[in-house]
Design a protein around this motif. Sequence first.
Motif, PDB file in Angstrom:
ATOM      1  N   LEU A   1       0.650  -1.289   0.096  1.00 16.36           N
ATOM      2  CA  LEU A   1      -0.052  -0.173  -0.069  1.00 16.36           C
ATOM      3  C   LEU A   1       0.891   1.337   0.017  1.00 16.36           C
ATOM      4  CD1 LEU A   1      -2.927  -1.176   2.547  1.00 16.36           C
ATOM      5  CD2 LEU A   1      -3.150  -0.506   0.108  1.00 16.36           C
ATOM      6  N   GLN A   2       1.877   1.529   0.944  1.00 16.82           N
ATOM      7  CA  GLN A   2       2.675   2.360   1.102  1.00 16.82           C
ATOM      8  C   GLN A   2       3.386   2.671  -0.488  1.00 16.82           C
ATOM      9  OE1 GLN A   2       5.154   1.523   4.251  1.00 16.82           O
ATOM     10  NE2 GLN A   2       3.460   2.417   5.820  1.00 16.82           N
TER      11      GLN A   2
ATOM     12  N   TYR B   1       2.640   1.867  -3.713  1.00 12.43           N
ATOM     13  CA  TYR B   1       1.677   2.522  -4.580  1.00 12.43           C
ATOM     14  C   TYR B   1       0.754   3.682  -4.149  1.00 12.43           C
ATOM     15  CZ  TYR B   1       2.849  -1.953  -6.993  1.00 12.43           C
ATOM     16  OH  TYR B   1       3.554  -2.975  -7.291  1.00 12.43           O
ATOM     17  N   ASN B   2       1.151   4.085  -3.036  1.00 18.58           N
ATOM     18  CA  ASN B   2       0.400   5.266  -2.297  1.00 18.58           C
ATOM     19  C   ASN B   2       1.022   6.523  -3.214  1.00 18.58           C
ATOM     20  OD1 ASN B   2      -1.408   6.693  -1.125  1.00 18.58           O
ATOM     21  ND2 ASN B   2      -0.157   6.919   0.678  1.00 18.58           N
ATOM     22  N   GLY B   3       0.126   7.280  -3.891  1.00 12.97           N
ATOM     23  CA  GLY B   3       0.352   8.602  -4.384  1.00 12.97           C
ATOM     24  C   GLY B   3       0.811   8.629  -5.846  1.00 12.97           C
TER      25      GLY B   3
ATOM     26  N   GLN C   1      -3.189  -1.040  -8.972  1.00 16.68           N
ATOM     27  CA  GLN C   1      -4.702  -1.047  -8.272  1.00 16.68           C
ATOM     28  C   GLN C   1      -4.891  -2.249  -7.817  1.00 16.68           C
ATOM     29  OE1 GLN C   1      -5.028   2.279  -7.715  1.00 16.68           O
ATOM     30  NE2 GLN C   1      -6.104   3.044  -9.637  1.00 16.68           N
TER      31      GLN C   1
ATOM     32  N   LYS D   1      -3.239  -2.948  -4.713  1.00 13.32           N
ATOM     33  CA  LYS D   1      -3.616  -2.166  -3.549  1.00 13.32           C
ATOM     34  C   LYS D   1      -4.935  -2.737  -2.927  1.00 13.32           C
ATOM     35  CE  LYS D   1      -3.671   2.191  -3.477  1.00 13.32           C
ATOM     36  NZ  LYS D   1      -3.900   3.383  -3.828  1.00 13.32           N
TER      37      LYS D   1
ATOM     38  N   TYR E   1      -0.239   3.524  10.010  1.00 16.09           N
ATOM     39  CA  TYR E   1      -0.630   3.551   8.799  1.00 16.09           C
ATOM     40  C   TYR E   1      -1.734   4.674   8.378  1.00 16.09           C
ATOM     41  CZ  TYR E   1      -2.632   2.659   3.938  1.00 16.09           C
ATOM     42  OH  TYR E   1      -2.755   2.440   2.701  1.00 16.09           O
TER      43      TYR E   1
ATOM     44  N   VAL F   1      -2.230   8.126   5.823  1.00 18.09           N
ATOM     45  CA  VAL F   1      -2.927   8.189   4.496  1.00 18.09           C
ATOM     46  C   VAL F   1      -4.603   8.907   4.526  1.00 18.09           C
ATOM     47  CG1 VAL F   1      -2.001   6.057   4.044  1.00 18.09           C
ATOM     48  CG2 VAL F   1      -4.090   6.247   4.992  1.00 18.09           C
TER      49      VAL F   1
ATOM     50  N   LYS G   1     -10.213   7.968  -0.266  1.00 16.61           N
ATOM     51  CA  LYS G   1      -9.638   8.220  -1.482  1.00 16.61           C
ATOM     52  C   LYS G   1      -9.888   6.889  -2.377  1.00 16.61           C
ATOM     53  CE  LYS G   1      -5.470   9.414  -4.028  1.00 16.61           C
ATOM     54  NZ  LYS G   1      -4.010   9.816  -3.735  1.00 16.61           N
TER      55      LYS G   1
ATOM     56  N   GLN H   1     -11.213  -0.713   3.719  1.00 18.77           N
ATOM     57  CA  GLN H   1     -10.581   0.308   4.543  1.00 18.77           C
ATOM     58  C   GLN H   1     -11.124   0.526   5.802  1.00 18.77           C
ATOM     59  OE1 GLN H   1     -10.621   4.382   3.139  1.00 18.77           O
ATOM     60  NE2 GLN H   1      -8.632   3.722   2.440  1.00 18.77           N
TER      61      GLN H   1
END
Length: 1627
Positions: free
Chosen positions: A812-813, A815-817, A826, A829, A863, A867, A871, A903
């Motif tokens: 997750l970290q 591919y974040n951003g 995607q 994630k 975490y 974030v 989103k 989430q």
Amino acid sequence: MESLLADVVLSNCGDYAALIDRLSAWDATGPCPPTPESLEVLRIVIQRVATDCLQESTAVPLPLTRSVTDLALGRCLPLLTAIFEKSIGSRDITRVTRTVCAVLRHCAEIAGCELAERVCRIALDSLKGQWNEQRTLHSAGEGTARTVPREEQGKWTSAPEAKAGEMSVVQAIEVLGAVVPTVIQLSPVDSTHDIEQVIQTAVSLLREGTDEAANLLCGRLMPSLAGDSRSLKLLLEQVISDVVLQKGDAGICLSRRLLVLSTLSDQLFSLASPDGIQDSWCSRSFWRSVQEGMSCPDSLTRKRAVYMLKRAVDWCQDTRANLACNAEGCAEGEPALFFWSADDNKILVEFWENFILIIETLEGNQIHVIKPVLPKLNFLFDSAVLENKDLWFFHPSWHLCIYKRMFESENKTLAKEGILHFFEIYCDKSLPGSTVYSEFIIGPLMDAMSESAIYGRSAGQPSDSCPLLGAKFETFLGDFVSSLPEETRGGFLLKLIKKMTSRNWCAVPVLFISKALSALAPCKAWGVEGLLPLREVLQCTMTTHQILLRGAAQCFLLQAVMKLTHVEKVSFSDISSFLMFFRPEESLHRGSKLWKELCIWLHNNDGSFRRSAELECFNALGKSSLTLYTQSLIQDYLKVPALTEDKKHMPDGFESRLVATMVLLAADVEILKNSEVHKSAATPTEVKCFLDPLLETLSKLSTNAYMPTLKSDRSLQLLLQLLQTCSSNSFESDGLLVFLWDSVMIAATSTMEFILRRLSGELNTIPDLQRCDLYLAVFSEFVRLSSRLGWKRGPSIWSFAFSLMKNSLQVLQQYNGEQNPKVADQIQKVVSMATMASVCGAVSSVAKRTVETHEFVSVLHNYFSSVQLNKTLTKPHITDESFLEEGNSQGWGKIVARYLHDQWLCMYFVLKNDNLLSLETVNQALHNRNFQTATTTLQVALDALSVIPSHQALPVFKCLKLLLPKVIHSSESLCVESIHLAWKIVSSLCGSQLAFWPHLNAFVELVFSEEVLSHAASTKSEVFVQIKKIIQQIIDLSSTKMGVYYVFVSHCCQTWIENSVIKDSALHYAKHYMEILLEACTYGTVFRRDQRLIQDTHAFIESLGEDCAANVAVKSINRDEHYVRTAALRFLCLLDGSNSLHKAFLEDFIVRLLDKDVLVSKSKTRYYGNSLQHRVKNRLWQTILILIPKLDQDFVSGIIERIFQAGFSNNQASVKYLIEWTLILILHTYPNFLQQFWDCFCCSEEQLKTSICTFLSVLPHFDVILEKVSDKLPSLKKALVTVLQWCFSHNFSVRLYALIALKKLWSLCKQQYSQEFETLSSIIESSLHQLENLQGGGNARKNWLRIQEHFFFSTFHPLEDYSIETIFYTLPSVSELIEDEWIPYHKFSVRGNMSWKLSVPLTNSRTMVFNQKPNDWLQQDIGTDGGDVDNHIEWADIQKKIIPWKNSIPDLDLDMVLQHRAAKLGKSNGSLIVIASLIDKPTNLGGLCRTCEIFGASALVVDSLHHVNDKQFQYLSVSAEQWLPLVEVKPSQLIGYLQLKKAQGYTIIGVEQTAKSVDLTEYSFPEKSLLLLGNEREGIPANLIQHLDVCVEIPQQGIIRSLNVHVSGAVLIWEYTRQHILKQKAT
């Protein structure tokens, strides 16, 4: 008048030809057509000329012949072809057409057969041309020409329009009807071909024409053809002969066939009918048509069928002939469909009279009318069987006609009554066998059984009992199948199952039919051919949202399969495939009784199943066939070629479920076999053979990099299915589960390493999301079983879980951003978030918090601190090839919703365990955007609700539950918005059974938590107002959706209770929400029947306990609305009167109950039994009665007057008993209120008129009241004086109540104070004796005896019977309350987390028997004893809506004296004739006579002029018969009279309700109208309806089916008059 006119014209004319030419001198092609009046003159003249020519023996002069020929061909026919183009009014078209056709008939009579044949051929050619063109157009519209099947006959609603120069269909038929008699009469030999052509064309029209054309054929042409024996025979052969049908012809539809037969009934059943005619109706096809017609949906067709039966029976009785139709098609030993024997004439007449009576009574379609006739159906069965009981005397299909008619009734109560009667008759009587019964059961009976509404429980049945219909069907089916020959049982049952697949059945009928099948005796009924349709039935059950219902149906069907399957015709493969349609979570639950029965069945028949060739080879190994099949099944399942390309999509889980089910069944069978042989469980070696192939594959998952994905997917699917199915058994000592888990432990490390690797970045396609679900399901199952059975090898499961968490966070970290993420990124994630959610769920499932839990919370908290929540995933660009290849662009929204859902699951885990965070972590959280304050987090959660789909909002609801109490003090507006939005989501989910209930529970826990309710109540802020609105909305929703209010009330009550004691802190705020309990105590809306049926069926299934596996597999979802009241009452009974807080709450609640009682009473001053007002008042007073012992004297003194005032109201019996009981308990506890009680007897007479009996009913229990009175003597004297004054009341009921009170009081006085009352003894004894004697005999005496036996004055004791059972079950059951109000005491026992505190006894301390019937004695005082009525039903008791079908009035010559009477009375001759020959009541005839005279009808036709001498006739007619022409026409002469009037241009109008009736408001009456009125009961006979030109019905708005015949006639006469008055004014 017509005769006079003809004589005058012809007497001065020597040349008839010239006269005819002069009268017919119109231009057929010109614009000015002849007037109807001129045509009438021509008809009258030419009719006299034709009569003269026929009477003279000389030849007709040639000029006359030429003149009439020219008239017919040159003027009449052209006029008919151009009639619609002429300026003739629409009302006069029928009149002109019929007048012209009458002229044509007379022309043919004068000119001879040559002209008749020419006209006949012209009309025939025109008819053929018109209809052939219409058929061509119709066929072209469908692409091809075809023969019209019966079900489409008559679909063309109007006759085709005629072309220019051609006659229309209607005109052609009218012409044929006019000239065919002349053709037959003048040329009987030469006309054969023409007549055959006419008949063929007529039959074609009957098959394919409109109803208008068919009726016209029967009214105009058929009587002409029936006059000739040859034509009649040919016509009958075409209509009912079996020969035509055997050629594959579509034939004539049933309604048209009966239309023709009723038209020809006079010829068919004439005593002088020619040879061969009798054979036409004495045939099987004729009687099959009659039988089918009797159960036809069309009422007119049914009427014609019954009419034909009447005529046949009438003919047979008159002739005493011996006859029988052919027995072809009947089973061996069965009689002909119809027969007659002179020797059995009496039996036959009695049988058919009763049969016709029942059939005609069924037309009433009202159960109270039909029920008295049903005993005669028993007589029919008794008459239909020969004395030796082995053979039928009458064909059994006649009885089934009656039942079929009842089954197809639109009145479902009647249909249910018919079904029950059929079951009882068959089971009670020993009837011979017949093939028609099998056909009837599979056809009409099963069609009727498919209606859910008929399965409602009967009056007096408990809610958890099997419906009467279901129980009767089970008994009937068992008896019927056992009576069949063994070789035919399978065929019958197979047809029965296939019938269930022919339509979409509802769950309730499938359930009870399946139950009946499961109760059958074992037999070899079917093989594979039976399992296939059963699959369709199982799929049909899946359509219902009621899980318990479909689970129970599956259980019964599987039991039926085990009993009825011929095992030698099926293989294990067939059985295993079939078992896959049974869901383990609904029916085939391991450990249930059904599973054990299946194991026993497989074990007992192991050697009998059909084996494949492969199994035959291994049979020598000594293993069971099931074991060998299962081993081969596993090997085939895991056999995947090494070179097989990896599939993108997951394999179907169906196959893995099949293999897992068979493995566990085989293992349990082995355990069963060993326990029988060795008295011990199966050895691991015997079960291990099933698991070795799977364990070998699982052990290589983490090391074999080349293993095909398909194989790994299959192995994990099988592992998951095995663990889930095996662990569903709730027994702790499940040896198979322990062995399976120990075996899996061998490969557990390899499996978890494989799952860890795959979930850590290898899943990157959309189909991989399914693999993610599989891997996480295996992981969750490992966690669940390890907590139960332990983790015995390798690294701990929690180490794998922590690794999963860390790896997922890294992904997750990583591919974040990203700005333009790819699909693979995607998906990774989504997989990582799902993995974290699964780990959170696994950790939460462990009761004991471990170090790992703390670590998980810390990692997740860090975490989510960094974030942005909510989103969404960026949708891939359309240019992304991988995205396009996978074809899931339309489902991206679901993937995003899943991501957000997971989430918030993680977020909930963090919020729930935030107390485990270290101080350092908490301080860090204050600087991040998600955890700065609870308000910030709540706002983020609200944002999520606006993004996430409604059905996936549950984790957000759970977060709101944690956040709301923290925010409510600081931001109320945000809380109000949260509550509003959450309720909006719950409301939107009402239609989704799976999503609604979890969200409703979460919402109730969110809003109605102790912290929220307490704060809202203390501040009375916006939140408080919003909660009040939500409460009302929940109440409103619960009125349409069962179970909602129980969820709400049970949560509130459980929240307010701790350790079976109501928390004082809860009562501080609960008093502000008292409407919750108030509504609960009076809850119980009158539900729709379908909802009540589902509720009752649920209760019945649950009552079966473990005998139905669905109760083991499915969590109880019974939403019985009784539990709402029991939950509230349990809470109220926990209130402690000695606690001041409890006391204040209780007193406030009692006051509100009394306020609501006043409000309900004011809503309706009078209310009916079992109305909503009655039920609410009854529930109110039940609650008050329960709480009375908790009230102290001071509070009672404040409400005692209100209770007295309630007694003054006009109450139903059940409410009256409760108020009386309440008064007795209050006076018993606090006798100082006695003076106020005596004051009630001194109120005004108007106030006491309806209520004095309530207070008098208290006095028979005066001994209970006096228990705490120190000085009893004055109170007894006061009671005696009070009662004595009411013993002489004018009101009979009051005297009865006073008398029973006096008798009880005097008995008490004599027992305890005989000396004190010695001076009064003689007076009271004599008064009592005198009062008793005054009752006399008859009803008064019966009522006196009945009131003494009434339960309230005999067996009932106010103290000893004070219990939950009496108040809520016994008392309602004997006081006319509907069964829905009877609450069994077991429903008050423990449910959920609430216990029962015995402040009120649960059951009666003594056995109490109430012999009183469910009706209050006072309401049965009128008339004789109701118990004797049903046992003395006579013929006169039956309400017959029929007319005797014996016509005893001899035929007389037709007396046409209209002209003479009109001239004598000096009246103008009008154009409306009213025919009342079918009416037999003098009062109706007298009223019609008066109406006809007032509105100027030209004549009233009656069946006998003797009616005018009847006093009742004269009383209604008031001398109108002296001013109105009356004509006598017998009913038997009506057909001829109608034909005569048609020829004179009259339109025949019938007053009858048929499918083609015209609304009176839309009908325009022709000037020459003839109104035919039907009989008072039967209406217009079937043989006359086809002679009508139109049927007119009066529009109705009410419920009653019909008007009085005089009123109907008057309405139509006035409408005719009104229209013609307006027409005259307009001209």
